[in-house]
Design a protein around this motif. Sequence first.
Motif, mmCIF file in Angstrom:
data_model
loop_
_atom_site.group_PDB
_atom_site.id
_atom_site.type_symbol
_atom_site.label_atom_id
_atom_site.label_comp_id
_atom_site.label_asym_id
_atom_site.label_seq_id
_atom_site.Cartn_x
_atom_site.Cartn_y
_atom_site.Cartn_z
ATOM 1 N N MET A 106 1.587 -6.486 11.412
ATOM 2 C CA MET A 106 0.360 -7.117 10.956
ATOM 3 C C MET A 106 -0.418 -6.106 10.123
ATOM 4 O O MET A 106 -0.151 -4.926 10.149
ATOM 5 N N SER A 107 -1.398 -6.599 9.461
ATOM 6 C CA SER A 107 -2.198 -5.730 8.609
ATOM 7 C C SER A 107 -3.670 -5.990 8.876
ATOM 8 O O SER A 107 -4.035 -6.917 9.598
ATOM 9 N N VAL A 108 -4.483 -5.166 8.257
ATOM 10 C CA VAL A 108 -5.931 -5.374 8.357
ATOM 11 C C VAL A 108 -6.282 -6.761 7.827
ATOM 12 O O VAL A 108 -7.128 -7.452 8.407
ATOM 13 N N GLU A 109 -5.612 -7.179 6.776
ATOM 14 C CA GLU A 109 -5.910 -8.496 6.207
ATOM 15 C C GLU A 109 -5.613 -9.626 7.194
ATOM 16 O O GLU A 109 -6.382 -10.583 7.290
ATOM 17 N N SER A 110 -4.517 -9.513 7.928
ATOM 18 C CA SER A 110 -4.205 -10.558 8.909
ATOM 19 C C SER A 110 -5.205 -10.544 10.062
ATOM 20 O O SER A 110 -5.557 -11.594 10.597
ATOM 21 N N VAL A 111 -5.671 -9.361 10.454
ATOM 22 C CA VAL A 111 -6.685 -9.274 11.505
ATOM 23 C C VAL A 111 -8.013 -9.844 10.997
ATOM 24 O O VAL A 111 -8.686 -10.580 11.718
ATOM 25 N N LYS A 112 -8.375 -9.550 9.754
ATOM 26 C CA LYS A 112 -9.603 -10.130 9.182
ATOM 27 C C LYS A 112 -9.519 -11.652 9.182
ATOM 28 O O LYS A 112 -10.491 -12.334 9.534
ATOM 29 N N LYS A 113 -8.371 -12.170 8.788
ATOM 30 C CA LYS A 113 -8.183 -13.622 8.774
ATOM 31 C C LYS A 113 -8.332 -14.188 10.188
ATOM 32 O O LYS A 113 -8.982 -15.203 10.403
ATOM 33 N N TYR A 114 -7.735 -13.511 11.161
ATOM 34 C CA TYR A 114 -7.843 -13.925 12.558
ATOM 35 C C TYR A 114 -9.300 -13.869 13.025
ATOM 36 O O TYR A 114 -9.794 -14.803 13.658
ATOM 37 N N LEU A 115 -9.991 -12.776 12.719
ATOM 38 C CA LEU A 115 -11.381 -12.607 13.153
ATOM 39 C C LEU A 115 -12.330 -13.571 12.461
ATOM 40 O O LEU A 115 -13.433 -13.820 12.950
ATOM 41 N N ALA A 116 -11.922 -14.141 11.320
ATOM 42 C CA ALA A 116 -12.756 -15.114 10.601
ATOM 43 C C ALA A 116 -13.030 -16.338 11.474
ATOM 44 O O ALA A 116 -14.094 -16.964 11.367
ATOM 45 N N GLU A 117 -12.088 -16.654 12.347
ATOM 46 C CA GLU A 117 -12.263 -17.781 13.271
ATOM 47 C C GLU A 117 -13.510 -17.594 14.137
ATOM 48 O O GLU A 117 -14.138 -18.555 14.572
#
Length: 158
Positions: free
Chosen positions: A1-12
Motif C-alpha cells: 500500500m502507499s500513502v495515497e491508498s491510506v489517504k483514500k481510506y482515511l477520506a471515508e
Amino acid sequence: MSVESVKKYLAEFGFEDRVREFDASSATVELAALALGTEEARIAKTISLSKKDGGCILIVCAGDYKIDNRSFKDKFGFKAAMLSFDDALSMTGHAVGGVCPFALPEGVEVYLDNSLRRFETVFPAAGSSSSAVELSCDELFRAARAVSWETLCKPKNL
C-alpha cells in the motif's frame, strides 16, 4: 500500500488532509518523533504479530511501550511473535516502517493499547516510512476499525 491508498481510506472518515509526509524517514519511533517535533511517547507504533492460525494481529501502542508477553499470552492464548519483514508486507499490505492500522486486508485484527489514552492526539504511520497522521484516540479507534482497547503493553524501561 502507499500513502495515497491510506489517504483514500482515511477520506471515508474525513481524515485524509491530516496525513503528513516527510523528506526524511519516520520509520522508527525516534525518527517519527524528530520529523513531527513531538515526544516519542506520542508516536503510535503498530506492532505486527503472527496469529496462531497463520493470520496476523496488529497492536498499536505508545512509542515508549513494548509488548508485555504475559498480557499478550493471557489475552490470545499463545506467545507473541513478530512478523518477518516479508510477512508484514504480504499480510498487512504495508512495509515495515510504514505498517499502520489503516487500509488493511480482510481479517487483520487491530487492538489499541491503553498506553495511548494518556494523550489527546497520537501519530500512527500513514502507509510509508516517511508519513504519519495525527488523530485523537477515539478517531484512531474508528479509523483503525479496532476490535478493542486492551492493556497488552508495558513501558520499555520495565
